[in-house]
Design an enzyme around this catalytic site. Structure first.
Site, short mmCIF file in Angstrom:
data_model
loop_
_atom_site.label_atom_id
_atom_site.label_comp_id
_atom_site.label_asym_id
_atom_site.label_seq_id
_atom_site.Cartn_x
_atom_site.Cartn_y
_atom_site.Cartn_z
N CYS A 182 -35.53 -12.01 12.80
CA CYS A 182 -35.68 -13.06 13.81
C CYS A 182 -35.14 -12.64 15.18
O CYS A 182 -35.41 -13.30 16.18
CB CYS A 182 -35.01 -14.34 13.34
SG CYS A 182 -35.58 -14.82 11.71
N HIS B 97 -34.22 -18.41 19.25
CA HIS B 97 -35.06 -18.34 18.05
C HIS B 97 -35.19 -19.72 17.42
O HIS B 97 -34.20 -20.43 17.22
CB HIS B 97 -34.43 -17.33 17.07
CG HIS B 97 -34.99 -17.44 15.69
ND1 HIS B 97 -36.34 -17.44 15.45
CD2 HIS B 97 -34.39 -17.54 14.48
CE1 HIS B 97 -36.55 -17.55 14.15
NE2 HIS B 97 -35.38 -17.61 13.54
N ASN C 186 -40.20 -22.01 11.31
CA ASN C 186 -39.52 -20.78 11.70
C ASN C 186 -40.50 -19.61 11.55
O ASN C 186 -40.88 -19.26 10.43
CB ASN C 186 -38.30 -20.60 10.78
CG ASN C 186 -37.53 -19.32 11.05
OD1 ASN C 186 -38.02 -18.41 11.70
ND2 ASN C 186 -36.31 -19.25 10.51
#
Ligand code: UT7
Length: 320
Positions: free
Chosen positions: A111, A247, A277
């Site tokens: 990420c 993020h 996500n």
């Protein structure tokens, strides 16, 4: 070390799953998912691949940037879900978009990947090696999550985002980044084993595992720390920053980070409710939406901050 983002693009799979759709697969509910992580829908690749979405996002970014593919000198794809171990997704994108003069490689920093890709470009620019680059975050996480594990499969989505970046005397760029492999087990996905005549054992392919609480604690501590360190390093105050583009892991992490930094949540744009996500793709997808919605003006200072598997993290300061 000066960079400008000339153009951005994104590519999302056509299929969109609601929380109610997911509740038909695992024992969960719209209420649980919304209240714990703020996710309402996510896009899931059926016909798209990591490569096809990466190339599609790249083409859109090039058009927005008014840059020809042949003028790109470097392509970096940040991904943990490339379609092949070899060749790199970046090499496939290079071929699809016709960026015949570019060096191309992938990085795996989960990420934090888009930040680390941007930081790598900044370092190449700083060393005078390249002047124009294309960076992409692209993921097909639906292919690696454990669809029987309700604590993870509800969280993730697929997609890609891209940015064309150019060296500029008028720009601004600085970053910090780090990793702690000692805590890597908190978020892991072993590679699929092949039948190997020299190796005993019966390894089975397993899906993504995450110690959610460990990752949550890591995120809410590390993100404010590295942003504040980056501000200090550049003699900047929080008021100098227009947006923190962090993020998009989940809403509660974003809220906790804003609270710990004593900053308004308005400075933390978010689209996690729509896309879930998307790991290394989340920052460039959000950046593209902000660009499209004209939220960024020339001269705005922004900080991008990625964190996750590795464990790893990165924060990057740039001027729009
Ligand atoms: O890019 C990497 C980013 N990583 C992350 O964003 C993860 C950060 N972690 C988190 O946001 C949270 O840890 C989670 C959202 C993943 C989990 O929330 P939690 O408050 O830490 O829940 P938990 O794991 O402690 O589980 C609480 C309960 C459990 O039930 P019991 O044992 O109390 O009866 C779980 O079985 O919630 C249950 N649960 C669910 N219930 C309905 C776990 N997942 C689900 C679900 N639906 N999807």
């Amino acid at each position: 070390m000066c960079v400008k983002i000339l153009g951005t693009g994104r590519s999302m799979p056509d299929k969109c799953l609601t929380n109610d759709d997911i509740a038909k697969i695992v024992d969960t509910s719209d209420e649980w998912i919304k209240s714990r992580v703020g996710i309402e829908t996510r896009h899931i690749a059926e016909n798209e691949t990591t490569t096809s979405m990466a190339a599609d996002a790249a083409k859109k970014a090039l058009i927005r940037a008014k840059v020809n593919a042949e003028d790109i000198e470097l392509i970096i794809v940040a991904s943990v879900t490339g379609d092949n171990a070899v060749p790199a997704t970046a090499c496939q994108v290079q071929d699809i978009i016709g960026a015949t003069n570019a060096m191309a490689f992938d990085i795996n920093s989960a990420c934090a990947g888009f930040d680390v890709a941007l930081n790598t470009v900044i370092a190449y620019f700083g060393a005078g090696i390249y002047k124009t680059a294309l960076i992409i975050g692209a993921e097909t996480l639906s292919g690696i999550v454990d669809w029987e594990d309700r604590s993870t499969c509800v969280l993730f989505g697929d997609g890609a985002g891209a940015a064309v970046v150019q060296y500029s005397e008028d720009g601004l760029a600085d970053f910090i980044q780090g990793a702690d492999g000692g805590r890597g087990a908190a978020l892991n996905k072993p590679n699929a084993p092949v039948k190997n005549p020299f190796k005993k054992g019966t390894d089975k392919e397993t899906g993504l595992y995450m110690d959610g609480q460990a990752v949550f604690k890591f995120a809410v501590k590390t993100v404010p720390q590295c942003i504040e360190e980056l501000l200090k390093k550049n003699n900047l105050e929080k008021d100098d920053i227009k947006y923190y583009i962090i993020h998009q892991a989940n809403k509660r992490i974003i809220q906790s980070v804003a609270k710990r930094m004593c900053e308004s949540e308005d400075k933390f744009p978010s689209n996690v409710s729509k896309y879930g996500n998307t790991s290394g793709a989340s920052i460039p997808i959000l950046l593209d939406e902000m660009n499209e919605n004209k939220m960024l003006n020339p001269g705005d200072k922004i900080i991008l901050c990625g964190f996750g598997g590795g464990l790893s993290w990165g924060a990057t300061l740039i001027k729009w």
